[in-house]
Scaffold this active site. Structure first.
Site, short mmCIF file in Angstrom:
data_model
loop_
_atom_site.label_atom_id
_atom_site.label_comp_id
_atom_site.label_asym_id
_atom_site.label_seq_id
_atom_site.Cartn_x
_atom_site.Cartn_y
_atom_site.Cartn_z
N GLY A 226 64.02 0.65 11.43
CA GLY A 226 63.01 -0.22 11.98
C GLY A 226 61.89 0.54 12.65
N GLY A 246 52.06 -2.21 4.75
CA GLY A 246 52.58 -3.25 5.63
C GLY A 246 51.45 -4.02 6.28
N SER A 247 51.76 -4.63 7.40
CA SER A 247 50.79 -5.48 8.08
C SER A 247 49.72 -4.66 8.78
CB SER A 247 51.51 -6.36 9.11
OG SER A 247 51.94 -5.57 10.22
N GLU A 268 47.83 1.01 3.47
CA GLU A 268 47.56 -0.12 2.58
C GLU A 268 48.11 -1.35 3.29
OE1 GLU A 268 47.84 -3.15 0.50
OE2 GLU A 268 49.43 -2.13 -0.61
N LEU A 269 47.21 -2.19 3.81
CA LEU A 269 47.60 -3.24 4.73
C LEU A 269 47.40 -4.62 4.11
CD1 LEU A 269 46.01 -1.53 7.87
CD2 LEU A 269 48.29 -1.21 6.89
N GLY A 270 47.21 -5.62 4.93
CA GLY A 270 47.17 -6.99 4.44
C GLY A 270 45.81 -7.38 3.89
N GLU A 396 45.94 -13.97 7.61
CA GLU A 396 46.82 -13.83 6.44
C GLU A 396 48.06 -14.68 6.69
OE1 GLU A 396 48.53 -10.17 3.72
OE2 GLU A 396 48.56 -9.94 5.89
N PHE A 398 50.87 -15.26 4.48
CA PHE A 398 52.11 -14.74 3.89
C PHE A 398 53.11 -15.87 3.64
CE2 PHE A 398 54.22 -10.52 3.15
CZ PHE A 398 53.10 -9.92 2.64
#
Length: 501
Positions: A226, A246-247, A268-270, A396, A398
């Site tokens: 985590g 990820g976010s 590389e995000l949302g 976003e 999701f």
């Protein structure tokens, strides 16, 4: 899958499939070999049923330090390995992934809540990403530079050393292997932390294919974990680069911590991705595109169509078609029947989706389909009349929510699309290619799709975004060598000469 049965004497018998032999990895992580972790073991649960489907070793800071040290020790020999041999190992890993697809697809389905076609796409694209990476290993890695002062000069691309890869739950195999394979091809060692909710599809499968393909021990380390493990990777002195998917919130934290330790960071995000439907579009085709982009994998995709910007003259007709499609998309457990939408990954994410939908309705949007859920199964939802100021416009989601926004002019469509802080993907649908291109060229996004929806990706294209969607870095295609290596300048004199001092 793992089958647990009690024998007559009361002991637990574990039967496994051949390739993912649980006796090899269950309760462990992948270091130089399969081994236990100091942070213990976690259950892996099917989000559709909450049933425990496996147990894996979970990493803490000490486990990350151990893995990073082993990876750094193994990396120099891997970098010296002949490019053709690195390519051979990568291609063998792709062969293994494809050859074992029948066994691996159910794992992806049960662990990530994927329907069968989506899980199959992960295998197909995962193998393509690995094969593309194999070609990188044999690419020219240097250039000659102009001579000066009687010396010769050249520059070459060299690996960073150890690359830390942190991947998400939604496309766990593809979004892990695309970075892992490219980094390995360029001569790096890799320490990979898959999301602890999807450590098998995002980690164990990848460790197994490279293990059986003959990757030298220690070159790839896979340690699920985590936030503690992720932060340890960003701080560890043995790791030179972090590749994170990820976010935006988590990505900002990764960039901050890694930056303080002077690591290269690829984020590389949302996205809040707009699909612009012009007044001359074929509405049946446009609705099909919009539904696919908004509802695929329950909307849990960074490139999901987050806003459907429809010209006011066609907005109602397009919305009617979307409502019809939403009503015919069954939701349920992918492992028990033919469903179009599986479960949302967690109860917290369901609550987040519901909050956004309720906020839109409270502020004047019309809920025309869905907006309800049974447990983690959220119905395909259509909101019309979405406007700036609503969470459905700004954030976003999701989740499987199609947000229809009306516009009156091409200039207004551009302004609405560019109002987002994100900048990942956009699409424009029109029968007038020139008009669509003129609009597309004004959109602040990393990838633009003319006459297509926003969910597109593959190994040959540089993938990434702007603003809250990333730090301007790219992954895939011609960007891989740029991201996973760095320049080294080498000058050569025939012999040393004296200086004035």
């Amino acid at each position: 899958m793992i089958v647990r049965e009690l024998t007559e004497d009361g002991t637990l018998s574990i039967q496994t499939d051949t390739f993912l032999d649980a006796g090899r990895w269950e309760g462990r992580a992948f270091f130089a070999d399969w081994a236990g972790t100091s942070a213990g073991v976690i259950d892996v649960r099917d989000p559709a049923t909450d049933a425990v489907i496996a147990m894996v070793g979970v990493g803490g800071a000490d486990d990350i330090a151990r893995a990073a040290q082993q990876a750094r020790a193994a990396q120099p020999a891997w970098a010296r390995t002949l490019p053709a041999e690195r390519a051979r190992i990568l291609n063998k890993a792709a062969d293994l992934l494809e050859a074992n697809s029948a066994e691996l697809i159910p794992w992806i389905m049960r662990e990530s809540g994927s329907i069968q076609p989506k899980a199959g796409i992960e295998i197909e694209h995962g193998a393509l990403f690995i094969r593309h990476a194999a070609t990188l290993a044999t690419q020219p890695m240097g250039v000659m530079l102009p001579a000066m002062d009687g010396r010769s000069n050249h520059a070459r691309r060299v690996p960073h050393g150890v690359v830390g890869v942190i991947s998400p739950f939604n496309f766990p195999l593809v979004l892990s292997v695309r970075a892992i394979a490219a980094a390995l091809a360029c001569g790096n060692a890799v320490l990979h932390k898959p999301d602890p909710r999807t450590p098998i599809a995002g980690g164990i499968i990848i460790a197994r294919i490279f293990e059986d393909a003959g990757l030298p021990k220690g070159v790839l380390q896979v340690v699920p974990g985590g936030a503690e493990a992720g932060e340890a990777m960003c701080r560890d002195p043995n790791i030179a680069m972090i590749s994170f998917t990820g976010s935006a919130v988590a990505g900002a934290k990764v960039g901050e911590v890694a930056g303080r330790h002077l690591k290269k960071v690829q984020l590389e995000l949302g996205g809040k991705n707009a699909l612009i439907v012009l007044d001359d579009a074929d509405l049946d085709i446009a609705a099909s595109n919009a539904a696919w982009g908004a509802f695929l994998h329950q909307g849990q995709i960074c490139m999901a169509t987050g806003l459907i910007l429809a010209h006011h003259s066609v907005a109602d007709a397009l919305t009617e078609r979307l409502v019809t499609k939403a009503a015919h998309l069954p939701v349920g457990d992918p492992s028990t029947g033919q469903v179009a939408l599986g479960p949302i990954i967690s109860d917290n994410q369901v609550a987040s989706i519901q909050k956004i939908v309720d906020d839109a309705v409270a502020k004047g949007a019309k809920l025309l389909a869905g907006g309800t859920h049974q447990g983690r199964f959220y119905a395909a939802t259509v909101l019309a009349g979405v406007k700036p100021g609503m969470l459905a416009f700004e954030e976003e989601i999701f989740g499987p929510v199609a947000c229809v926004v009306s516009f009156s002019s091409d200039a207004e469509a551009v302004a609405l699309a560019n109002a987002s802080d994100y900048g990942l993907a956009a699409g424009v649908i029109s029968s007038d290619l020139g008009r669509a291109m003129a609009i597309g060229e004004q959109l602040n996004v990393g990838q633009l799709h003319i006459n297509d929806q926003t969910v597109n990706g593959g190994p040959f294209a540089p993938f990434g975004g702007r603003g809250k969607s990333g730090n301007g870095s790219r992954i895939g295609g011609p960007a891989d060598i740029e991201e996973f290596t760095q320049w080294q300048w080498i000058s050569t004199k025939a012999q040393a000469s004296a200086y004035p001092f």
